[in-house]
Motif scaffolding. Structure first.
Motif, PDB file in Angstrom:
ATOM      1  N   ASP A 115      17.414  20.629  18.100  1.00 33.51           N
ATOM      2  CA  ASP A 115      18.630  20.183  18.727  1.00 33.51           C
ATOM      3  C   ASP A 115      19.838  19.914  18.572  1.00 33.51           C
ATOM      4  OD1 ASP A 115      18.799  19.591  15.996  1.00 33.51           O
ATOM      5  OD2 ASP A 115      18.572  17.563  16.304  1.00 33.51           O
ATOM      6  N   GLU A 116      21.127  20.041  19.326  1.00 30.69           N
ATOM      7  CA  GLU A 116      22.179  20.043  18.707  1.00 30.69           C
ATOM      8  C   GLU A 116      22.891  20.234  17.625  1.00 30.69           C
ATOM      9  OE1 GLU A 116      25.276  18.190  20.938  1.00 30.69           O
ATOM     10  OE2 GLU A 116      23.983  16.942  21.418  1.00 30.69           O
ATOM     11  N   GLN A 117      22.177  19.591  16.886  1.00 27.19           N
ATOM     12  CA  GLN A 117      22.413  18.619  15.233  1.00 27.19           C
ATOM     13  C   GLN A 117      21.999  19.597  14.424  1.00 27.19           C
ATOM     14  OE1 GLN A 117      24.890  16.330  14.812  1.00 27.19           O
ATOM     15  NE2 GLN A 117      24.654  17.332  11.930  1.00 27.19           N
ATOM     16  N   ALA A 118      20.672  20.952  15.033  1.00 27.37           N
ATOM     17  CA  ALA A 118      20.734  21.885  13.873  1.00 27.37           C
ATOM     18  C   ALA A 118      21.408  22.555  14.022  1.00 27.37           C
ATOM     19  CB  ALA A 118      19.165  21.444  14.389  1.00 27.37           C
ATOM     20  N   ALA A 119      21.774  23.312  15.575  1.00 25.90           N
ATOM     21  CA  ALA A 119      22.422  24.008  15.437  1.00 25.90           C
ATOM     22  C   ALA A 119      24.203  24.211  14.576  1.00 25.90           C
ATOM     23  CB  ALA A 119      22.577  24.719  16.919  1.00 25.90           C
ATOM     24  N   ARG A 120      23.879  23.338  15.096  1.00 27.65           N
ATOM     25  CA  ARG A 120      25.803  23.215  14.728  1.00 27.65           C
ATOM     26  C   ARG A 120      25.755  22.982  12.990  1.00 27.65           C
ATOM     27  NH1 ARG A 120      28.207  18.298  12.050  1.00 27.65           N
ATOM     28  NH2 ARG A 120      30.657  18.038  12.245  1.00 27.65           N
ATOM     29  N   GLN A 121      24.803  22.092  12.417  1.00 28.24           N
ATOM     30  CA  GLN A 121      24.619  21.900  10.851  1.00 28.24           C
ATOM     31  C   GLN A 121      24.321  23.585  10.081  1.00 28.24           C
ATOM     32  OE1 GLN A 121      24.627  19.367   9.150  1.00 28.24           O
ATOM     33  NE2 GLN A 121      24.872  20.869   7.146  1.00 28.24           N
ATOM     34  N   ALA A 122      23.650  24.210  10.869  1.00 26.60           N
ATOM     35  CA  ALA A 122      23.778  25.326  10.732  1.00 26.60           C
ATOM     36  C   ALA A 122      24.471  27.076  10.732  1.00 26.60           C
ATOM     37  CB  ALA A 122      22.685  26.419  11.248  1.00 26.60           C
ATOM     38  N   ARG A 123      25.147  26.240  12.289  1.00 27.73           N
ATOM     39  CA  ARG A 123      26.548  27.341  11.705  1.00 27.73           C
ATOM     40  C   ARG A 123      27.637  27.001  11.010  1.00 27.73           C
ATOM     41  NH1 ARG A 123      26.407  25.315  17.553  1.00 27.73           N
ATOM     42  NH2 ARG A 123      27.985  23.742  17.380  1.00 27.73           N
ATOM     43  N   TYR A 124      27.684  25.911   9.938  1.00 25.39           N
ATOM     44  CA  TYR A 124      28.852  24.993   9.424  1.00 25.39           C
ATOM     45  C   TYR A 124      28.284  25.955   8.434  1.00 25.39           C
ATOM     46  CZ  TYR A 124      31.680  21.439  12.105  1.00 25.39           C
ATOM     47  OH  TYR A 124      32.036  21.588  12.956  1.00 25.39           O
ATOM     48  N   ASP A 125      26.517  25.644   7.607  1.00 24.00           N
ATOM     49  CA  ASP A 125      26.469  26.107   6.460  1.00 24.00           C
ATOM     50  C   ASP A 125      26.890  27.443   6.448  1.00 24.00           C
ATOM     51  OD1 ASP A 125      25.643  23.955   6.338  1.00 24.00           O
ATOM     52  OD2 ASP A 125      23.460  24.144   6.481  1.00 24.00           O
ATOM     53  N   VAL A 126      26.346  28.302   7.635  1.00 24.03           N
ATOM     54  CA  VAL A 126      26.733  29.709   7.604  1.00 24.03           C
ATOM     55  C   VAL A 126      28.326  29.877   7.066  1.00 24.03           C
ATOM     56  CG1 VAL A 126      27.424  30.500   9.563  1.00 24.03           C
ATOM     57  CG2 VAL A 126      25.765  32.140   8.128  1.00 24.03           C
ATOM     58  N   MET A 127      28.987  28.987   7.900  1.00 26.78           N
ATOM     59  CA  MET A 127      30.748  29.588   7.709  1.00 26.78           C
ATOM     60  C   MET A 127      31.145  29.141   6.509  1.00 26.78           C
ATOM     61  SD  MET A 127      32.159  28.495  11.724  1.00 26.78           S
ATOM     62  CE  MET A 127      31.598  27.238  11.389  1.00 26.78           C
ATOM     63  N   ARG A 128      30.436  27.714   5.862  1.00 27.71           N
ATOM     64  CA  ARG A 128      31.018  26.969   4.027  1.00 27.71           C
ATOM     65  C   ARG A 128      30.467  28.374   3.646  1.00 27.71           C
ATOM     66  NH1 ARG A 128      27.855  22.883   4.391  1.00 27.71           N
ATOM     67  NH2 ARG A 128      28.966  22.359   4.943  1.00 27.71           N
ATOM     68  N   ALA A 129      29.103  29.230   3.432  1.00 28.84           N
ATOM     69  CA  ALA A 129      28.993  29.773   2.435  1.00 28.84           C
ATOM     70  C   ALA A 129      29.785  31.274   2.945  1.00 28.84           C
ATOM     71  CB  ALA A 129      27.239  30.307   3.013  1.00 28.84           C
ATOM     72  N   TYR A 130      29.794  31.817   3.713  1.00 28.37           N
ATOM     73  CA  TYR A 130      31.194  32.702   3.892  1.00 28.37           C
ATOM     74  C   TYR A 130      32.282  32.826   3.598  1.00 28.37           C
ATOM     75  CZ  TYR A 130      33.169  37.187   5.543  1.00 28.37           C
ATOM     76  OH  TYR A 130      33.177  38.137   5.938  1.00 28.37           O
ATOM     77  N   MET A 131      32.665  31.357   3.240  1.00 34.01           N
ATOM     78  CA  MET A 131      33.859  31.099   3.119  1.00 34.01           C
ATOM     79  C   MET A 131      34.198  30.536   1.393  1.00 34.01           C
ATOM     80  SD  MET A 131      35.013  28.325   6.458  1.00 34.01           S
ATOM     81  CE  MET A 131      36.612  27.786   5.751  1.00 34.01           C
ATOM     82  N   ASN A 132      35.856  30.681   0.663  1.00 38.45           N
ATOM     83  CA  ASN A 132      35.988  30.803   0.351  1.00 38.45           C
ATOM     84  C   ASN A 132      36.295  28.842  -1.025  1.00 38.45           C
ATOM     85  OD1 ASN A 132      35.749  33.225  -1.378  1.00 38.45           O
ATOM     86  ND2 ASN A 132      38.018  33.828  -0.688  1.00 38.45           N
ATOM     87  N   GLN A 133      36.134  28.726  -2.182  1.00 38.74           N
ATOM     88  CA  GLN A 133      36.800  27.326  -2.254  1.00 38.74           C
ATOM     89  C   GLN A 133      37.804  26.870  -1.470  1.00 38.74           C
ATOM     90  OE1 GLN A 133      34.966  24.435  -3.143  1.00 38.74           O
ATOM     91  NE2 GLN A 133      34.733  24.323  -5.514  1.00 38.74           N
ATOM     92  N   GLU A 134      38.101  25.575  -1.059  1.00 42.15           N
ATOM     93  CA  GLU A 134      39.308  25.424  -1.034  1.00 42.15           C
ATOM     94  C   GLU A 134      39.173  25.167   0.565  1.00 42.15           C
ATOM     95  OE1 GLU A 134      39.888  21.964  -1.417  1.00 42.15           O
ATOM     96  OE2 GLU A 134      38.740  21.905  -3.056  1.00 42.15           O
ATOM     97  N   ASP A 135      39.423  26.734   1.350  1.00 43.57           N
ATOM     98  CA  ASP A 135      39.640  27.187   2.572  1.00 43.57           C
ATOM     99  C   ASP A 135      39.995  26.133   3.877  1.00 43.57           C
ATOM    100  OD1 ASP A 135      39.829  29.534   1.281  1.00 43.57           O
ATOM    101  OD2 ASP A 135      38.021  30.493   1.756  1.00 43.57           O
ATOM    102  N   VAL A 136      40.361  27.162   4.558  1.00 44.59           N
ATOM    103  CA  VAL A 136      40.135  25.651   6.237  1.00 44.59           C
ATOM    104  C   VAL A 136      39.969  26.453   7.173  1.00 44.59           C
ATOM    105  CG1 VAL A 136      42.529  24.806   7.480  1.00 44.59           C
ATOM    106  CG2 VAL A 136      42.124  24.547   4.690  1.00 44.59           C
ATOM    107  N   LEU A 137      38.676  25.708   7.802  1.00 43.06           N
ATOM    108  CA  LEU A 137      38.695  26.253   9.000  1.00 43.06           C
ATOM    109  C   LEU A 137      39.335  25.554  10.085  1.00 43.06           C
ATOM    110  CD1 LEU A 137      36.228  28.162  10.058  1.00 43.06           C
ATOM    111  CD2 LEU A 137      35.029  26.025   9.977  1.00 43.06           C
ATOM    112  N   LEU A 138      39.763  26.443  11.177  1.00 42.04           N
ATOM    113  CA  LEU A 138      40.538  25.824  11.925  1.00 42.04           C
ATOM    114  C   LEU A 138      39.374  25.677  13.512  1.00 42.04           C
ATOM    115  CD1 LEU A 138      43.589  25.182  13.589  1.00 42.04           C
ATOM    116  CD2 LEU A 138      43.178  28.007  14.039  1.00 42.04           C
ATOM    117  N   LEU A 139      39.306  24.454  13.549  1.00 43.03           N
ATOM    118  CA  LEU A 139      38.347  24.132  15.177  1.00 43.03           C
ATOM    119  C   LEU A 139      39.602  23.907  15.981  1.00 43.03           C
ATOM    120  CD1 LEU A 139      36.401  21.992  12.804  1.00 43.03           C
ATOM    121  CD2 LEU A 139      35.712  24.596  14.199  1.00 43.03           C
TER     122      LEU A 139
END
Length: 521
Positions: A115-139
Motif C-alpha cells: 500500500d501507499e503507506q508502506a511505500a511512504r515509510q520505506a522512502r522516509y526510512d531510507v532517506m533518514r538512514a542516509y541523512m545525518n543526525q538533526e539534518d533537515v528534509l525539505l518537502l
C-alpha cells in the motif's frame, strides 16, 4: 530509453529564467520563520521528480543563483522499484539535477507491503538512514495535499491532532536518530505550482497512479474534491485554514496534557521508553476530558502515531475500576513497539514487550569475596564504584554498584583469615525465603512479602537478595541478608539474631550510603 510519464520538455538550465514571486515569497517567509533552527544544519530536498518536488527544486536553484538563498539543498530521490519505469525516472532526476549543477543522490529502497503507506515509510526510512543526525528534509507538500490529508484522517476518525494535518516544521525521531521535516509550501495551491512548472517547461514525471483512484488519496483527489469544490470553490483554502486552527488547538491541548503528565507521573518508576507509570489517584482528580487527553498523550509517547480512541477508552475504564483484580492486560501494537497496559493498585503501567521480555531473563546466583573486590583497588586513587551485573541484554543492563573505599573499611572490621573469606552473595529471591524489612514487624515470605513491598506480578521474578557471608570462630559459614533489590527500589534488611545485630546496623549504614542498583536503557 525514456518513459511516457515524463513531460516531454528538454532538460535545460533554469537558473536564469524568471521565478515565481508568490512561491518565492512564501518559501522565503518560511525560511525566515525557522531561520534559527535552520542555522548550521544540512538541508536535503526529497524529489520524486514529480511536478511539486521538481518545482521546489527549481525554485531553490533560482533563489540560490540570485543570492536570496544561502544554501543549495542536496536532492534525494528514492527508487523503490514499484513502477516499471522507476529506474528511468531515477536517471531522469539525476540528469536534470546535473544540468542545474545541483547535488543529487539516488537511494534504492525495499518496500515491505503493497500500500501507499508502506511505500511512504520505506522512502522516509531510507532517506533518514542516509541523512545525518538533526539534518533537515525539505518537502514540497502544498495546500491541496493538506486538504486531502485532513479528509483522509477525518474519515478514519482522527482527533484534534490528526485533523491538524501536516505541520510546516516537525521533528521526526526513529530510535536515537532525529531529522526535521520542513514543508514551506503548505499554504500554496497546486494550481500555482502547475503554472510555475509550465512557465519553466519543467520535464517533470506525471506518475499515472496519482489519478487512478486506486488508493484513498488519489480517490479523494479524483472523485471527492471536485464535488466539494462545486459546493464551495474555496474548499481547499477553507480546509487548510481549519487545519491551522486545529493545529493551534492541538498545541493548547498538548500543553495541558504535558502539565497534567508532570503532576501524575510516578518518577521513581519511570524507565522511558520501556516503562511509563501514572498515579491513578491523581489521574482521577482531573476532569474527565483531561483524563482522556492525558491518557492519549501518555500512551502515545515514543510513538509516531497516536493510539486509537478505543484503546484510550479501555485504559480509562481500567483506571476507574474499584476491584482488586490485577490480571487485566490491554495490548497495543504501536508503529515502533508493542505494549501491554496493566494496573497494579493505584498505579497504571505502560510496558513495552521488549521490557517484559527483559524481566523474564533468569538471574544467576553470584558470589564475590570482598577481598577480591577491594584488593585490586587498594593502590588506586580512583574510588569510582565497581559494577556487578545483575541482569543484562543487548539493550538493558542492571547493575549493583559497590564503593571500594567503603569495602576497605568493612574489611578492616574482619581481620585475618576471617576477613579474607567475607563475601557478597547475590541471588534471586526464593519464594519461601523469609525476610524482614522496615515495612513489617516480622519476617515475611511469598505473597505477604510481595504485598508488603507493593510488588507488581511482572516484577516479582526480578527481586534479588544481597547477603553477606563469612566464617565465624568455628569456621562455620554465616549468611546475613542485608539488601533486597528490585529494578526500581531497595530495602535494607534486618535480623533478629542478637549476636549479629550490631554488625547488621553497621553494615546498614554502609549499604545505604554506597550500595545501589542501576539500570540503563
Amino acid at each position: 530509453m525514456t518513459s511516457s510519464a515524463i513531460i516531454p520538455y528538454p532538460i535545460e538550465p533554469i537558473a536564469a529564467l524568471p521565478s515565481d514571486e508568490h512561491l518565492a515569497a512564501v518559501f522565503l517567509n518560511s525560511m525566515a520563520e525557522y531561520g534559527a533552527q535552520l542555522h548550521a544544519r544540512r538541508i536535503w530536498l526529497a524529489c520524486s521528480g514529480g511536478r511539486d518536488s521538481l518545482a521546489l527544486a527549481a525554485l531553490c536553484v533560482q533563489l540560490y543563483r540570485q543570492g536570496k538563498l544561502s544554501f543549495l539543498p542536496q536532492m534525494l530521490h528514492v527508487d523503490h522499484g514499484l513502477q516499471a519505469d522507476s529506474q528511468h525516472w531515477a536517471a531522469h532526476v539525476a540528469h536534470w539535477a546535473k544540468a542545474q549543477q545541483m547535488p543529487c543522490h539516488i537511494l534504492p529502497a525495499q518496500v515491505t507491503g503493497s500500500d501507499e503507506q508502506a511505500a511512504r515509510q520505506a522512502r522516509y526510512d531510507v532517506m533518514r538512514a542516509y541523512m545525518n543526525q538533526e539534518d533537515v528534509l525539505l518537502l514540497a507538500h502544498h495546500a491541496d495535499d493538506q486538504a486531502e490529508t485532513v479528509l483522509m484522517r477525518l474519515i478514519q476518525g482522527a482527533g484534534v491532532s490528526g485533523l491538524s494535518g501536516m505541520q510546516p516544521w516537525r521533528v521526526q525521531s526513529q530510535g536515537a536518530h532525529r531529522m526535521v521535516l520542513w514543508r514551506p509550501w503548505l499554504t500554496i495551491r497546486r494550481a500555482d505550482i502547475s503554472a510555475y512548472a509550465r512557465r519553466l517547461k519543467l520535464p517533470y514525471i506525471d506518475d499515472p497512479t496519482n489519478a487512478t483512484g486506486d488508493n484513498v488519496r488519489s480517490g479523494l483527489r479524483r472523485d471527492i474534491m471536485p464535488v466539494l469544490a462545486k459546493y464551495n470553490p474555496n474548499v481547499i483554502d477553507n480546509i487548510t485554514r481549519s487545519a491551522q486552527l486545529l493545529s493551534d488547538a492541538d498545541t493548547t491541548v498538548r500543553a495541558q496534557a504535558v502539565q497534567d503528565l508532570q503532576q501524575t507521573t510516578i518518577s521513581s518508576l519511570q524507565q522511558p521508553p520501556v516503562q511509563r507509570v501514572l498515579n491513578v489517584d491523581k489521574l482521577a482528580k482531573l476532569p474527565l476530558y483531561r483524563q482522556r487527553q492525558l491518557l492519549h498523550h501518555w500512551l502515545g509517547q515514543d510513538e509516531p502515531l497516536p493510539p486509537a480512541k478505543q484503546l484510550v477508552d479501555d485504559v480509562l475504564n481500567l483506571s476507574q475500576r474499584s476491584d482488586h483484580n490485577h490480571q487485566t492486560e490491554l495490548f497495543w501494537q504501536g508503529r515502533k513497539h508493542a505494549y501491554t497496559i496493566r494496573r497494579y493498585r493505584q498505579q497504571l503501567y505502560r510496558l513495552s514487550s521488549d521490557w517484559l521480555a527483559w524481566l523474564n531473563i533468569p538471574i544467576t546466583e553470584q558470589e564475590r569475596t570482598l577481598a577480591h573486590i577491594v584488593l585490586p583497588e587498594m593502590s588506586s586513587v580512583d574510588s569510582s564504584p565497581l559494577s556487578i551485573n545483575l541482569r543484562t541484554s543487548e539493550d538493558v543492563i542492571w547493575q549493583l554498584q559497590v564503593a571500594p573505599n567503603a569495602l576497605v573499611r568493612l574489611l578492616d572490621s574482619h581481620v585475618g583469615e576471617v576477613g579474607h573469606q567475607t563475601a557478597l552473595r547475590i541471588r534471586p529471591l526464593d519464594r519461601q525465603q523469609r525476610l524482614k524489612t522496615a515495612l513489617s514487624t516480622r519476617p515475611q515470605s511469598g505473597k505477604k512479602l510481595y504485598q508488603t513491598l507493593g510488588m507488581p506480578i511482572w516484577l516479582r521474578e526480578s527481586l534479588i537478595v544481597v547477603s553477606m557471608t563469612f566464617l565465624n570462630a568455628e569456621t562455620v559459614e554465616n549468611e546475613i541478608p542485608i539488601l533486597l533489590l528490585s529494578p526500581f527500589d531497595r530495602w535494607i534488611l534486618s535480623t533478629d539474631d542478637l549476636a549479629m545485630r550490631t554488625e547488621a546496623q553497621t553494615l546498614a549504614v554502609f549499604i545505604d550510603s554506597h550500595l545501589c542498583s542501576n539500570h540503563t536503557r
